[in-house]
Write an enzyme that holds these catalytic residues in place. Structure first.
Site, PDB file in Angstrom:
ATOM      1  N   HIS A 483       6.826   4.150 -51.050  1.00  0.00           N
ATOM      2  CA  HIS A 483       6.506   3.256 -50.029  1.00  0.00           C
ATOM      3  C   HIS A 483       6.030   3.738 -48.557  1.00  0.00           C
ATOM      4  CE1 HIS A 483       8.309  -0.541 -48.127  1.00  0.00           C
ATOM      5  NE2 HIS A 483       8.208   0.169 -47.076  1.00  0.00           N
ATOM      6  N   GLU A 484       7.095   4.741 -48.214  1.00  0.00           N
ATOM      7  CA  GLU A 484       6.594   5.315 -46.880  1.00  0.00           C
ATOM      8  C   GLU A 484       5.299   5.868 -46.783  1.00  0.00           C
ATOM      9  OE1 GLU A 484       8.459   4.086 -44.654  1.00  0.00           O
ATOM     10  OE2 GLU A 484      10.023   3.602 -45.711  1.00  0.00           O
ATOM     11  N   HIS A 487       2.830   3.471 -46.036  1.00  0.00           N
ATOM     12  CA  HIS A 487       2.568   3.082 -44.821  1.00  0.00           C
ATOM     13  C   HIS A 487       1.809   4.198 -44.275  1.00  0.00           C
ATOM     14  CE1 HIS A 487       5.080  -0.113 -44.332  1.00  0.00           C
ATOM     15  NE2 HIS A 487       6.322   0.435 -44.591  1.00  0.00           N
ATOM     16  N   HIS A 490      -1.967   3.724 -44.561  1.00  0.00           N
ATOM     17  CA  HIS A 490      -2.362   2.505 -43.542  1.00  0.00           C
ATOM     18  C   HIS A 490      -2.568   3.228 -42.144  1.00  0.00           C
ATOM     19  CE1 HIS A 490      -1.451  -1.803 -42.455  1.00  0.00           C
ATOM     20  NE2 HIS A 490      -2.599  -1.564 -42.400  1.00  0.00           N
TER      21      HIS A 490
HETATM   22 ZN   LIG Z   1       8.270  -0.434 -45.090  1.00  0.00          ZN
END
Ligand SMILES: [Zn+2]
Length: 691
Positions: A483-484, A487, A490
């Site tokens: 998940h991290e 990011h 991104h």
């Molecule tokens: Zn998040």
């Protein structure tokens, strides 16, 4: 005499400090990462003051420019301004979260009001707003690129939402509200941190450890040792300590004690109590929304989000709530049956859920967390996430040991493009410390813009290696890692001209798409075979275990979805208050839970008094965003499932239309370019057993 001399000496020191303050220099390090080895706590306040002054001068230069306002001399100049302040602020914001101390908290207390005033001074600068407005009103004739047009729109709206269109009296009021809010939200999170650190459940009798896996016992012993209580065991309210205890400890009384302490963080009527603080925050937010002509805080916040208004959010959350409530009740009934069968003469309570659901999972799927952990060694999981990025986008990750870092446990990676050229730097900070905020998050030390490479960071709080036993992650932690890292991608893959729009600077209800999208890969059989290797034998995770994982995919989903949705709804109820009465937080929360039909066996994911997302961070009227983005990521991932997990054309489209675009176009537009249509609910409902 002495006093006078002291004053002179002090002012000399201040001047020379200014010259040597590393935060105010160009960072002379590999790729311009912060020189952590040189930065000291006493550098922050002077650096902030200097950087704010410099930013003020830059703003004044824009306002006093005698030329006719143009995109370049106003909007673009604004985007470029404040570079030094960003440099200082990014370092401080990251370190107050991952390397805090009382001194750092004192810096924050001094600088928070300065910053809030500074940004108010900009957003309420009439001369500046006039120029921005003048450019905005001629936007049709300006022949701007789409990104420039977007920057103009975003900048104008930000002024409008910052209060530039308000009359003087209202602007004054707004300043006061913002300043009070900035202090209150800081107090709120300081209180949660203090309450978390102050609580220790001490176990002296070994019998009370019954049921706990060896690794959990060792970790509790080492916590005790650190606290000067060698030979005993300490459990804390940090999730990596608390959750294993709730999951495995046979002693029901102690489970009750620990979980009851957790759900009362900030609610103990002591000096760290958050009830009055949060009630005041909620009231101030109503006042602020009213200044802008909105009837409540949520309407004001959501006006520029993908969801647009509170009604849409309530509709969405209520739909999920109605679908999940029966599932959660059925799960509770099944756990009760297990208790009855074992001869337990009690009703399932909230401190029992983890323990009995883990037991049930073992019975139903012959699967327990501890069977999986050896395959999820931290470095293997990290390399798995890297490998997915390599297969999707051709990125390479090279560890750098010659780059300054702020703590010895932090890892630093150079991220390279497929052709080997430099893309950015990724910091990864894995383990808990008293000085570190709990949970996991991504942030940036420097945002990408034209000619500027990104420096991003991933933070986690996983149980650290003990002796020669490495960090072995739970399934949840594996998902969090992906998940991290999502990011992070991104931020890293951003290809924008302007920093205002780049990377993760998208609306709250879109920002979790890239992160949750990556979670989908973590437990795919094809991907697990790439990274899930036994830490001792090197053996790849067996097919049989993979099958068990996928069979149990829907297990306990009623609990997780209900726990989350209740928090998202609680946020919305706090955010749609329409009067400024400062409520009794505990009673208000109870009323909401009763109204929703919340069951006693599950506690809302965050109770109000430690709901930092909405009272400390910028997630108020926005906690729904994770679930909203789940609709997007489930829908997006279904394309990969259909075309092939690593289908190059699909991956390139996701990178080019979503990941690299930042906020250069409205979220729905970006998404539709990738998907061809608006997102559908189906994949989300199916994934959660709601269809
Ligand atoms: Zn998040």
């Amino acid at each position: 005499m002495l006093l006078g001399l002291g004053f002179i000496l002090a002012s000399c020191n201040v001047n020379s400090e200014k010259m040597e303050n590393p935060l105010l220099q160009k960072f002379d390090t590999p790729h311009g990462v912060p020189p952590f080895d040189l930065i000291k706590v006493e550098h922050y306040v002077p650096a902030y003051k200097e950087a704010i002054m410099k930013h003020d001068e830059e703003i004044a230069a824009i306002v006093n420019n005698p030329e006719i306002p143009s995109f370049e001399n106003t909007i673009e100049a604004l985007d470029f301004s404040g570079e030094l302040l960003r440099q200082v602020d990014y370092v401080f914001n990251n370190l107050i979260a991952s390397l805090s101390s009382e001194e750092m908290q004192n810096v924050a207390k001094k600088t928070a009001p300065l910053l809030s005033k500074h940004y108010d001074d900009i957003s309420l600068n009439l001369g500046l707003f006039k120029k921005v407005k003048a450019v905005y009103e001629t936007r049709k004739e300006l022949e701007l690129t789409p990104e420039q047009d977007r920057l103009l729109e975003v900048s104008y709206k930000e002024f409008e939402r910052g209060g530039a269109n308000l009359d003087e009296e209202k602007q004054d009021k707004l300043r006061k509200i913002n300043s009070e809010l900035s202090i209150l939200s800081l107090q709120f999170s300081d209180n949660v941190l203090a309450e978390t650190n102050n609580y220790k459940m001490l176990i002296e009798n070994e019998a009370n450890l019954a049921g706990l896996p060896e690794s959990v016992i060792q970790s509790a012993a080492s916590t005790a040792k650190d606290a000067g209580m060698e030979g005993k065991w300490v459990f804390s309210l940090q999730k990596p300590s608390m959750l294993p205890f709730l999951t495995y400890a046979k002693n029901r009384k102690l489970r009750e004690k620990l979980h009851t302490a957790y759900i009362n963080l900030g609610n103990n009527n002591n000096k760290y109590d958050n009830k009055k603080i949060l009630a005041r925050i909620a009231a101030l937010r109503v006042e602020r929304a009213n200044l802008f002509g909105f009837k409540n805080h949520a309407a004001f916040v959501l006006d520029d989000r993908m969801a647009k208004n509170p009604e849409t959010v309530f509709n969405f959350l209520n739909k999920v709530w109605d679908a999940v409530l029966p599932n959660a009740k059925a799960e509770a009934a099944e756990l009760q049956k297990l208790i009855d069968k074992e001869g337990g003469k009690f009703k399932l309570a909230h401190w029992d859920w983890w323990y009995y659901s883990e037991k049930l999972r073992k019975q139903k799927y012959d699967l327990d967390e501890e069977m999986l952990r050896p395959y999820f060694e931290k470095n293997n999981v990290r390399d798995g996430a890297f490998a997915v990025a390599t297969k999707l986008y051709g990125l390479k990750f090279v560890e750098r040991t010659d780059i300054p870092k702020y703590h010895k446990d932090v890892e630093v990676f150079e991220v390279q493009n497929p052709d080997g050229s430099f893309l950015g730097i990724l910091y990864m900070d894995w383990f808990p410390r008293e000085s570190k905020v709990s949970g996991a998050w991504m942030d940036a030390f420097r945002k990408q813009s034209e000619g500027v490479d990104p420096i991003v960071t991933n933070n986690f709080n996983y149980t650290a290696p003990i002796g020669d036993k490495p960090a072995l992650l739970s399934v949840d932690e594996v998902l969090t890692t992906f998940h991290e890292f999502g990011h992070g991608l991104h931020g890293l893959l951003s290809k924008c001209k302007y920093q205002t729009l780049s990377g993760t600077s998208v609306t709250r209800d879109f920002v979790e798409l890239p992160s949750q999208f990556m979670e989908n890969f973590a437990l795919e059989p094809e991907v697990m075979k790439m990274y899930a290797k036994h830490y001792e034998t090197g053996e790849t995770i067996p097919n049989e275990l993979i099958k068990k994982i996928s069979n149990s995919g829907l297990f306990n989903k009623g609990f997780t979805v209900l726990e989350y949705t209740s928090a998202a709804l609680l946020d919305m109820y706090w955010s749609t208050l329409t009067d400024t009465t400062e409520r009794d937080a505990a009673q208000f929360e109870k009323e909401i839970m009763d109204k929703m039909g919340m069951i006693d066996e599950i506690v809302v994911r965050y109770r109000s008094t430690y709901f930092k997302h909405i009272f400390s961070w910028d997630y108020s009227a926005g906690y729904y965003s994770y679930q909203w983005a789940q609709v997007l990521d489930a829908d997006a991932f279904s394309v990969f499932k259909e075309k092939g997990l690593f289908d190059q054309e699909t991956a390139a489209s996701f990178r080019d239309n979503v990941l690299s675009r930042g906020n250069t176009a409205p979220a729905m537009e970006l998404y539709k370019k990738f998907r061809g249509t608006e997102p559908q609910l189906d994949a989300f409902l199916e994934r959660n057993g709601l269809k």
